[in-house]
Design a protein around this motif. Sequence first.
Motif, PDB file in Angstrom:
ATOM      1  N   VAL A  91       0.839  -1.197   0.000  1.00 51.70           N
ATOM      2  CA  VAL A  91       0.000   0.000   0.000  1.00 51.70           C
ATOM      3  C   VAL A  91       0.872   1.245   0.000  1.00 51.70           C
ATOM      4  CG1 VAL A  91      -1.776   1.250   1.273  1.00 51.70           C
ATOM      5  CG2 VAL A  91      -1.785  -1.236   1.280  1.00 51.70           C
ATOM      6  N   GLY A  92       0.632   2.131  -0.958  1.00 51.60           N
ATOM      7  CA  GLY A  92       1.335   3.408  -1.021  1.00 51.60           C
ATOM      8  C   GLY A  92       0.382   4.536  -0.671  1.00 51.60           C
ATOM      9  N   ALA A  93       0.752   5.328   0.327  1.00 54.11           N
ATOM     10  CA  ALA A  93      -0.085   6.460   0.744  1.00 54.11           C
ATOM     11  C   ALA A  93       0.747   7.384   1.629  1.00 54.11           C
ATOM     12  CB  ALA A  93      -1.307   5.967   1.522  1.00 54.11           C
ATOM     13  N   VAL A  94       0.225   8.572   1.871  1.00 53.88           N
ATOM     14  CA  VAL A  94       0.913   9.488   2.784  1.00 53.88           C
ATOM     15  C   VAL A  94       0.804   8.923   4.201  1.00 53.88           C
ATOM     16  CG1 VAL A  94       0.595  11.544   1.350  1.00 53.88           C
ATOM     17  CG2 VAL A  94      -1.122  10.961   3.057  1.00 53.88           C
ATOM     18  N   PRO A  95       1.742   9.271   5.078  1.00 56.47           N
ATOM     19  CA  PRO A  95       1.721   8.726   6.441  1.00 56.47           C
ATOM     20  C   PRO A  95       0.402   8.915   7.182  1.00 56.47           C
ATOM     21  CG  PRO A  95       3.833   9.766   6.031  1.00 56.47           C
ATOM     22  CD  PRO A  95       2.950  10.070   4.835  1.00 56.47           C
ATOM     23  N   ALA A  96      -0.299  10.017   6.930  1.00 59.68           N
ATOM     24  CA  ALA A  96      -1.572  10.245   7.634  1.00 59.68           C
ATOM     25  C   ALA A  96      -2.590   9.151   7.313  1.00 59.68           C
ATOM     26  CB  ALA A  96      -2.137  11.615   7.273  1.00 59.68           C
ATOM     27  N   VAL A  97      -2.607   8.674   6.083  1.00 57.37           N
ATOM     28  CA  VAL A  97      -3.539   7.604   5.700  1.00 57.37           C
ATOM     29  C   VAL A  97      -3.124   6.298   6.368  1.00 57.37           C
ATOM     30  CG1 VAL A  97      -4.404   6.215   3.772  1.00 57.37           C
ATOM     31  CG2 VAL A  97      -4.229   8.697   3.544  1.00 57.37           C
ATOM     32  N   HIS A  98      -1.818   6.019   6.398  1.00 56.81           N
ATOM     33  CA  HIS A  98      -1.352   4.811   7.081  1.00 56.81           C
ATOM     34  C   HIS A  98      -1.722   4.851   8.560  1.00 56.81           C
ATOM     35  CE1 HIS A  98       0.738   2.900   3.789  1.00 56.81           C
ATOM     36  NE2 HIS A  98       1.408   4.012   3.519  1.00 56.81           N
ATOM     37  N   ARG A  99      -1.566   6.028   9.188  1.00 54.82           N
ATOM     38  CA  ARG A  99      -1.936   6.161  10.612  1.00 54.82           C
ATOM     39  C   ARG A  99      -3.430   5.910  10.788  1.00 54.82           C
ATOM     40  NH1 ARG A  99       2.027  10.127  10.374  1.00 54.82           N
ATOM     41  NH2 ARG A  99       0.546  11.774   9.898  1.00 54.82           N
ATOM     42  N   ALA A 100      -4.248   6.446   9.882  1.00 53.93           N
ATOM     43  CA  ALA A 100      -5.697   6.252   9.973  1.00 53.93           C
ATOM     44  C   ALA A 100      -6.066   4.780   9.841  1.00 53.93           C
ATOM     45  CB  ALA A 100      -6.410   7.091   8.913  1.00 53.93           C
ATOM     46  N   LEU A 101      -5.320   4.042   9.014  1.00 56.70           N
ATOM     47  CA  LEU A 101      -5.574   2.606   8.883  1.00 56.70           C
ATOM     48  C   LEU A 101      -5.219   1.868  10.173  1.00 56.70           C
ATOM     49  CD1 LEU A 101      -4.273   1.987   5.265  1.00 56.70           C
ATOM     50  CD2 LEU A 101      -6.620   1.674   6.051  1.00 56.70           C
ATOM     51  N   LEU A 102      -4.190   2.349  10.860  1.00 52.71           N
ATOM     52  CA  LEU A 102      -3.738   1.681  12.085  1.00 52.71           C
ATOM     53  C   LEU A 102      -4.560   2.061  13.309  1.00 52.71           C
ATOM     54  CD1 LEU A 102       0.105   1.999  11.573  1.00 52.71           C
ATOM     55  CD2 LEU A 102      -1.274  -0.077  11.395  1.00 52.71           C
ATOM     56  N   VAL A 103      -5.038   3.299  13.359  1.00 53.09           N
ATOM     57  CA  VAL A 103      -5.757   3.785  14.536  1.00 53.09           C
ATOM     58  C   VAL A 103      -7.161   4.187  14.108  1.00 53.09           C
ATOM     59  CG1 VAL A 103      -5.749   5.462  16.411  1.00 53.09           C
ATOM     60  CG2 VAL A 103      -3.586   4.654  15.481  1.00 53.09           C
ATOM     61  N   PRO A 104      -8.139   3.327  14.343  1.00 58.97           N
ATOM     62  CA  PRO A 104      -9.519   3.637  13.935  1.00 58.97           C
ATOM     63  C   PRO A 104      -9.990   4.951  14.538  1.00 58.97           C
ATOM     64  CG  PRO A 104      -9.335   1.363  14.699  1.00 58.97           C
ATOM     65  CD  PRO A 104      -8.038   2.046  15.014  1.00 58.97           C
ATOM     66  N   GLY A 105     -10.728   5.688  13.732  1.00 56.19           N
ATOM     67  CA  GLY A 105     -11.292   6.942  14.214  1.00 56.19           C
ATOM     68  C   GLY A 105     -10.431   8.156  13.931  1.00 56.19           C
ATOM     69  N   THR A 106      -9.197   7.981  13.468  1.00 56.13           N
ATOM     70  CA  THR A 106      -8.365   9.131  13.118  1.00 56.13           C
ATOM     71  C   THR A 106      -8.625   9.501  11.676  1.00 56.13           C
ATOM     72  OG1 THR A 106      -6.486   7.759  12.498  1.00 56.13           O
ATOM     73  CG2 THR A 106      -6.556   8.550  14.770  1.00 56.13           C
ATOM     74  N   GLN A 107      -8.556  10.760  11.352  1.00 54.81           N
ATOM     75  CA  GLN A 107      -8.797  11.240   9.993  1.00 54.81           C
ATOM     76  C   GLN A 107      -7.480  11.602   9.342  1.00 54.81           C
ATOM     77  OE1 GLN A 107     -11.813  11.489   8.430  1.00 54.81           O
ATOM     78  NE2 GLN A 107     -12.658  10.424  10.186  1.00 54.81           N
ATOM     79  N   PRO A 108      -7.279  11.223   8.055  1.00 57.30           N
ATOM     80  CA  PRO A 108      -6.044  11.617   7.352  1.00 57.30           C
ATOM     81  C   PRO A 108      -6.038  13.089   7.031  1.00 57.30           C
ATOM     82  CG  PRO A 108      -7.431  10.237   5.942  1.00 57.30           C
ATOM     83  CD  PRO A 108      -8.113  10.366   7.269  1.00 57.30           C
TER      84      PRO A 108
END
Length: 108
Positions: A91-108
């Motif tokens: 998966v290629g994405a900016v770090p904010a999207v990766h964080r959102a995938l790891l921590v439910p409820g966070t917005q990229p």
Amino acid sequence: MRTAYLEGRSIAALARDHGVSRGAIRTAVADLLPEHTAAAPGAPAPELPIVLDMPGKVADFLRTAEPEPAERAALDQGVTVRRGQGYTLRVGAVPAVHRALLVPGTQP
């Protein structure tokens, strides 16, 4: 080519697409590279896309968890890599999207 780089295409992928060396691509986008980007003092640096390998079972779970549109797009654009009996999703994405995938409820 510069637009594709800014949209997240990797230097290696651009080199393959255009039939040139990675060095040629780096030269073409040199002023866009993080170490050459001039920003206003105190302004945060732009987040550049990164590529992570995600176990297939995790990707399957995340797809059923009703991800936000940016997260869904990252999962949908991931590349499946076969690993024995299972698979990995690259998966290629900016770090904010990766964080959102790891921590439910966070917005990229």
